[in-house]
Design a protein around this motif. Structure first.
Motif, mmCIF file in Angstrom:
data_model
loop_
_atom_site.group_PDB
_atom_site.id
_atom_site.type_symbol
_atom_site.label_atom_id
_atom_site.label_comp_id
_atom_site.label_asym_id
_atom_site.label_seq_id
_atom_site.Cartn_x
_atom_site.Cartn_y
_atom_site.Cartn_z
ATOM 1 N N ASP A 1 -5.346 3.880 3.433
ATOM 2 C CA ASP A 1 -4.580 2.964 2.111
ATOM 3 C C ASP A 1 -4.869 2.668 0.856
ATOM 4 O O ASP A 1 -5.863 3.006 0.786
ATOM 5 C CB ASP A 1 -3.714 1.211 3.068
ATOM 6 N N PHE B 1 0.456 -1.126 0.235
ATOM 7 C CA PHE B 1 0.536 0.294 0.141
ATOM 8 C C PHE B 1 1.121 1.380 0.174
ATOM 9 O O PHE B 1 1.796 1.467 0.782
ATOM 10 C CB PHE B 1 -1.072 -0.383 1.361
ATOM 11 N N VAL C 1 0.252 4.216 1.833
ATOM 12 C CA VAL C 1 -0.318 4.762 3.099
ATOM 13 C C VAL C 1 -0.102 6.412 2.712
ATOM 14 O O VAL C 1 0.530 7.223 3.894
ATOM 15 C CB VAL C 1 0.327 4.161 4.389
#
Length: 161
Positions: free
Chosen positions: A97, A87, A89
């Motif tokens: 995310d 991900f 983030v």
């Protein structure tokens, strides 16, 4: 200025994932500059109308602008962008995310002379990142390249190689 950008290889195992965050000066400079321009404009306008601002009041305005330029970066949410294995983030007011496989493109966009990275998501959203940004950061190009390299290495998702 704008957070650490490690030179880690996108596929290296065990190395810390890079994170980007705006530096305190990157947050404070526009606020302080805007405050001082506003004060100067108010002073000029009052002088043009024949009204005089007492020196003590003018100093209060200036000190308030300077104090805001120092306090706001300290008290504002700690924005940062982390590059994780699966991900991208985003931290700020809340955590978000974004799976690498859901990102269809990354674009460096220039607005008012400041370059930032915009994430294009498969559902049509365009998410401008607050970091990295080129304002007062000489390493912006390296950080943007690192972000693109991480996306390129991971965009196929864990199933694809």
């Amino acid at each position: 200025m704008n957070g650490p950008a490690s030179a880690s290889v996108p596929n290296s195992v065990g190395s810390a994932a890079p994170a980007f965050r705006p530096g305190a000066v990157q947050v404070a400079a526009p606020l302080l500059g805007g405050g001082l321009v506003g004060i100067a404009s108010a002073y000029v306008l009052t002088a043009a109308t024949g009204t005089r601002i007492p020196v003590g009041e003018l100093w209060t305005w200036v000190l308030t602008a300077v104090l805001a330029g120092v306090v706001v970066p300290v008290l504002s949410p700690q924005y940062r962008v982390e590059l994780g294995a699966d991900f991208l983030v985003l931290h700020g007011g809340r955590r978000r995310d974004i799976a690498w496989r859901d990102i269809i493109g990354l674009e460096v966009r220039k607005t008012v002379g400041v370059r930032t990275v915009v994430v294009h998501v498969s559902d049509g959203r365009r998410i401008p990142l607050r970091a990295p940004m080129s304002f007062l950061d000489r390493r912006f190009d390296d950080k943007a390249r690192l972000l693109v390299d991480w996306w390129t290495a991971r965009r196929g998702g864990p199933d694809r190689v």
